[in-house]
Write a protein that holds these residues in place. Structure first.
Motif, PDB file in Angstrom:
ATOM      1  N   SER A   1       8.242  -5.837   9.884  1.00  0.00           N
ATOM      2  CA  SER A   1       7.710  -6.923  10.267  1.00  0.00           C
ATOM      3  C   SER A   1       6.955  -7.739   8.751  1.00  0.00           C
ATOM      4  O   SER A   1       5.988  -8.375   8.975  1.00  0.00           O
ATOM      5  CB  SER A   1       6.521  -6.609  11.110  1.00  0.00           C
ATOM      6  OG  SER A   1       5.647  -5.590  10.804  1.00  0.00           O
ATOM      7  N   LYS A   2       7.900  -7.300   7.911  1.00  0.00           N
ATOM      8  CA  LYS A   2       7.518  -8.068   6.506  1.00  0.00           C
ATOM      9  C   LYS A   2       6.035  -7.581   6.115  1.00  0.00           C
ATOM     10  O   LYS A   2       5.475  -6.708   6.660  1.00  0.00           O
ATOM     11  CB  LYS A   2       7.237  -9.479   6.524  1.00  0.00           C
ATOM     12  CG  LYS A   2       8.813  -9.842   6.902  1.00  0.00           C
ATOM     13  CD  LYS A   2       9.206 -11.469   6.802  1.00  0.00           C
ATOM     14  CE  LYS A   2      10.590 -11.816   7.057  1.00  0.00           C
ATOM     15  NZ  LYS A   2      10.412 -13.485   6.896  1.00  0.00           N
ATOM     16  N   THR A   3       5.582  -7.981   5.017  1.00  0.00           N
ATOM     17  CA  THR A   3       4.540  -7.324   4.262  1.00  0.00           C
ATOM     18  C   THR A   3       3.321  -7.929   5.041  1.00  0.00           C
ATOM     19  O   THR A   3       2.151  -6.840   5.039  1.00  0.00           O
ATOM     20  CB  THR A   3       4.167  -7.947   2.755  1.00  0.00           C
ATOM     21  OG1 THR A   3       4.353  -9.253   2.772  1.00  0.00           O
ATOM     22  CG2 THR A   3       5.451  -7.218   2.171  1.00  0.00           C
ATOM     23  N   ASP A   4       3.326  -9.061   5.453  1.00  0.00           N
ATOM     24  CA  ASP A   4       1.705  -9.069   6.356  1.00  0.00           C
ATOM     25  C   ASP A   4       1.891  -8.513   7.621  1.00  0.00           C
ATOM     26  O   ASP A   4       0.597  -7.888   8.053  1.00  0.00           O
ATOM     27  CB  ASP A   4       1.925 -10.755   6.524  1.00  0.00           C
ATOM     28  CG  ASP A   4       3.303 -11.054   7.418  1.00  0.00           C
ATOM     29  OD1 ASP A   4       4.310 -10.320   7.295  1.00  0.00           O
ATOM     30  OD2 ASP A   4       3.043 -12.250   8.275  1.00  0.00           O
ATOM     31  N   GLY A   5       3.041  -8.092   8.123  1.00  0.00           N
ATOM     32  CA  GLY A   5       2.713  -7.270   9.658  1.00  0.00           C
ATOM     33  C   GLY A   5       2.579  -5.865   9.022  1.00  0.00           C
ATOM     34  O   GLY A   5       1.686  -5.036   9.719  1.00  0.00           O
TER      35      GLY A   5
ATOM     36  N   SER B   1      -2.162  -8.820  -3.809  1.00  0.00           N
ATOM     37  CA  SER B   1      -2.512  -9.912  -3.010  1.00  0.00           C
ATOM     38  C   SER B   1      -2.040  -9.763  -1.859  1.00  0.00           C
ATOM     39  O   SER B   1      -2.334 -10.356  -0.783  1.00  0.00           O
ATOM     40  CB  SER B   1      -1.844 -11.312  -3.499  1.00  0.00           C
ATOM     41  OG  SER B   1      -0.739 -11.180  -3.617  1.00  0.00           O
ATOM     42  N   LEU B   2      -1.065  -8.924  -1.307  1.00  0.00           N
ATOM     43  CA  LEU B   2      -0.195  -8.627  -0.161  1.00  0.00           C
ATOM     44  C   LEU B   2      -1.358  -7.863   0.907  1.00  0.00           C
ATOM     45  O   LEU B   2      -1.090  -7.839   2.057  1.00  0.00           O
ATOM     46  CB  LEU B   2       0.876  -7.817  -0.279  1.00  0.00           C
ATOM     47  CG  LEU B   2       1.867  -8.503  -0.992  1.00  0.00           C
ATOM     48  CD1 LEU B   2       3.132  -7.545  -1.354  1.00  0.00           C
ATOM     49  CD2 LEU B   2       2.442  -9.900  -0.469  1.00  0.00           C
TER      50      LEU B   2
ATOM     51  N   ILE C   1       0.935  -7.774  18.940  1.00  0.00           N
ATOM     52  CA  ILE C   1       0.835  -7.223  17.611  1.00  0.00           C
ATOM     53  C   ILE C   1       2.180  -6.265  17.444  1.00  0.00           C
ATOM     54  O   ILE C   1       1.892  -5.439  17.875  1.00  0.00           O
ATOM     55  CB  ILE C   1      -0.542  -6.660  17.139  1.00  0.00           C
ATOM     56  CG1 ILE C   1      -1.591  -7.590  17.477  1.00  0.00           C
ATOM     57  CG2 ILE C   1      -0.301  -6.205  15.887  1.00  0.00           C
ATOM     58  CD1 ILE C   1      -2.901  -7.101  17.227  1.00  0.00           C
ATOM     59  N   PRO C   2       3.158  -6.952  16.894  1.00  0.00           N
ATOM     60  CA  PRO C   2       4.453  -5.867  16.674  1.00  0.00           C
ATOM     61  C   PRO C   2       4.136  -4.562  16.190  1.00  0.00           C
ATOM     62  O   PRO C   2       3.190  -4.387  15.115  1.00  0.00           O
ATOM     63  CB  PRO C   2       5.386  -6.513  15.713  1.00  0.00           C
ATOM     64  CG  PRO C   2       4.834  -8.043  15.985  1.00  0.00           C
ATOM     65  CD  PRO C   2       3.523  -8.028  16.290  1.00  0.00           C
TER      66      PRO C   2
ATOM     67  N   ASP D   1      13.981  -9.895   2.319  1.00  0.00           N
ATOM     68  CA  ASP D   1      12.691 -10.668   2.487  1.00  0.00           C
ATOM     69  C   ASP D   1      11.643  -9.802   3.118  1.00  0.00           C
ATOM     70  O   ASP D   1      10.584 -10.078   3.070  1.00  0.00           O
ATOM     71  CB  ASP D   1      13.291 -11.592   3.669  1.00  0.00           C
ATOM     72  CG  ASP D   1      14.460 -12.797   3.116  1.00  0.00           C
ATOM     73  OD1 ASP D   1      14.501 -13.006   1.834  1.00  0.00           O
ATOM     74  OD2 ASP D   1      14.665 -13.547   3.861  1.00  0.00           O
ATOM     75  N   ASN D   2      11.777  -8.719   3.662  1.00  0.00           N
ATOM     76  CA  ASN D   2      10.786  -8.022   4.277  1.00  0.00           C
ATOM     77  C   ASN D   2      10.005  -7.320   2.999  1.00  0.00           C
ATOM     78  O   ASN D   2       8.868  -6.770   3.391  1.00  0.00           O
ATOM     79  CB  ASN D   2      11.519  -6.944   5.105  1.00  0.00           C
ATOM     80  CG  ASN D   2      11.871  -7.431   6.397  1.00  0.00           C
ATOM     81  OD1 ASN D   2      11.901  -8.500   6.796  1.00  0.00           O
ATOM     82  ND2 ASN D   2      12.776  -6.517   7.131  1.00  0.00           N
TER      83      ASN D   2
END
Length: 475
Positions: free
Chosen positions: A103-107, A129-130, A77-78, A166-167
């Motif tokens: 690690s972008k929004t989900d990370g 929603s994120l 898990i980064p 994109d992140n």
């Protein structure tokens, strides 16, 4: 009777004086830790010692907790090792740094859910929603005193933090100063007001004039090492260099509800012999990965500058792909020196920790020229590193941040043909921030830039870049 009267007056005066006892707020602060997990046993020992003296100690971070150590950044898990260590040390809150989005929004959402501390950022506005559950501000109880803490993150030329666009997809940001002024109400409701700011020293030293109602600014982003703190317009401003060589102990004294003193002292963790052994064992567990120690090549001379390391990276980009030119943005080179001797997988992953894609473009000499200038303009006015070519950069005499002329040269010193097409390889971040006119927007090579660097080192076996310079500021 008179004696009794004066005795009563004395007792009342003494009682009144006793009610005017001085109270203190103590804060242990960090910034730009960049996954320096090996410093956590010392940090935990310092936190334990301060908490023994000051049970209401607050522990705060000004952001960029992650990115810079493969053991953390490439964990299953980064960045979980940093979260686990911050949890056990007892952090209360962190600002969002630009690298929290790596690690972008989900990370980021996953890490927030695993954290026992709060993420504070007033100028972030994520889509619901994120699941990115941040707060603009929080009021902490510090031994009966109310400490209001407001967080904020810097915004670059594209209106987002310094990260790949994109992140932060699905997130909007509002200007820092316009947002922070909305929290002046905290002055009347809190005993102490703190800005947890990931905006950089130049911005943070201007904040005391714009927000004189704040008491302390705990800064980050620019990795500026201050000697304790600086008092600017009555506001205490603090910040440390990155990688947690030093942390700051802040003391705020209050009397009758009014602040009568502020001070900050650095604590040098590199000279701290005490360790929390439980934390040390957890760090040992996170560091247990032999694959990162594989030797790729030998450095026959030491690397002594960011540019020497940047030249190595650019050479890997163009030589491993058969391109003509390699480009690496200034901020993409993550450490300044490396000793002669082994270069390991770990060294490469620390040098280039972002897992960016390698991108290939077909550009005319003129388009390449424009792209390099755009990269400079969108990377805090820092010119990128190059491979396969040399650059002479002329800056405007009236504005030292503006490039007035850029001359591109071959490695032999000849002028590059501005009409000829060249194959250029760079990272996906450079392509995203360099908004210059060009027909070819690039295509991913489906390889990470770190893979190119590792393959290049393995093919070379021995490397030396001592004194290598390819970008010269022309007079």
């Amino acid at each position: 009777m008179k004696k009794l009267f004066f005795s009563l007056v004395f007792l009342l005066a003494f009682a009144s004086a006793s009610f005017a006892q001085t109270k203190e707020v103590h804060i242990l602060s960090t910034n730009d830790m960049h996954a320096a997990i090996d410093r956590f046993p010392q940090l935990a020992a310092v936190a334990d010692s301060l908490r023994a003296l000051y049970p209401s100690l607050l522990i705060l971070s000004a952001g960029d907790n992650r990115t810079g150590n493969p053991y953390n950044d490439l964990y299953d898990i980064p960045a979980y090792p940093m979260v686990a260590l911050m949890n056990i040390v007892g952090f209360h809150a962190t600002a969002l740094g630009n690298h929290e989005f790596d690690s972008k929004t989900d990370g980021l959402a996953r890490l927030i859910n695993m954290s026992d501390f709060t993420y504070l950022c007033a100028n972030i506005h994520p889509d619901s929603s994120l699941g990115v559950h941040t707060f603009p501000a929080q009021v902490f109880d510090a031994g009966g005193l109310k400490v209001g803490v407001v967080g904020s993150v810097q915004l670059g030329t594209h209106g987002i933090p310094d990260t790949h666009p994109d992140n932060v997809e699905g997130i909007s940001f509002s200007p820092v100063n316009e947002t922070l002024k909305q929290y002046e109400w905290m002055r009347n409701q809190c005993d102490v007001v703190v800005f947890l700011s990931h905006n950089g020293y130049e911005t943070e030293r201007e904040m005391p004039n714009a927000f004189p109602w704040v008491d302390v600014i705990i800064g980050g982003h620019s990795h500026t090492q201050l000697d304790g703190g600086e008092m600017i317009n009555g506001v205490l401003v603090t910040q440390n260099a990155n990688k947690m060589g030093k942390v700051t102990h802040i003391t705020i004294k209050l009397e009758d509800g009014k602040i009568v003193g502020k001070s900050a002292e650095n604590i040098d963790l590199t000279k701290c012999s005490s360790k929390n052994m439980v934390v040390a064992e957890l760090v040992r567990f996170f560091n247990d990965n032999e694959a990162f120690q594989r030797v790729l090549a030998q450095a026959t001379t030491p690397f002594e500058s960011y540019e020497e390391l940047g030249c190595l990276m650019c050479d890997a980009f163009y030589k491993e792909t058969g391109a003509d030119v390699g480009i690496e943005n200034f901020g993409g080179v993550r450490y300044e020196n490396h000793p002669a001797g082994d270069i390991t997988v770990n060294d490469v992953l620390r040098l280039d920790p972002f897992r960016n894609d390698a991108v290939s473009l077909e550009l005319t000499g003129e388009e390449l020229q424009q792209m390099l200038i755009a990269c400079h303009d969108n990377d805090d006015n820092n010119f990128p590193y190059v491979g396969g070519i040399r650059c002479e950069v002329y800056y405007d005499k009236a504005d030292s941040t503006r490039i007035s002329k850029l001359q591109l040269l071959t490695l032999e010193g000849d002028k590059l043909d501005l009409k000829k097409k060249y194959k250029v390889v760079t990272n996906s971040y450079v392509v995203a921030i360099s908004t210059s006119p060009r027909k070819d927007q690039g295509r991913s090579l489906n390889r990470e830039t770190t893979d190119l660097i590792m393959k290049y080192l393995e093919h070379e076996g021995y490397v030396s870049y001592q004194g290598e310079r390819r970008v010269l500021e022309a007079k």
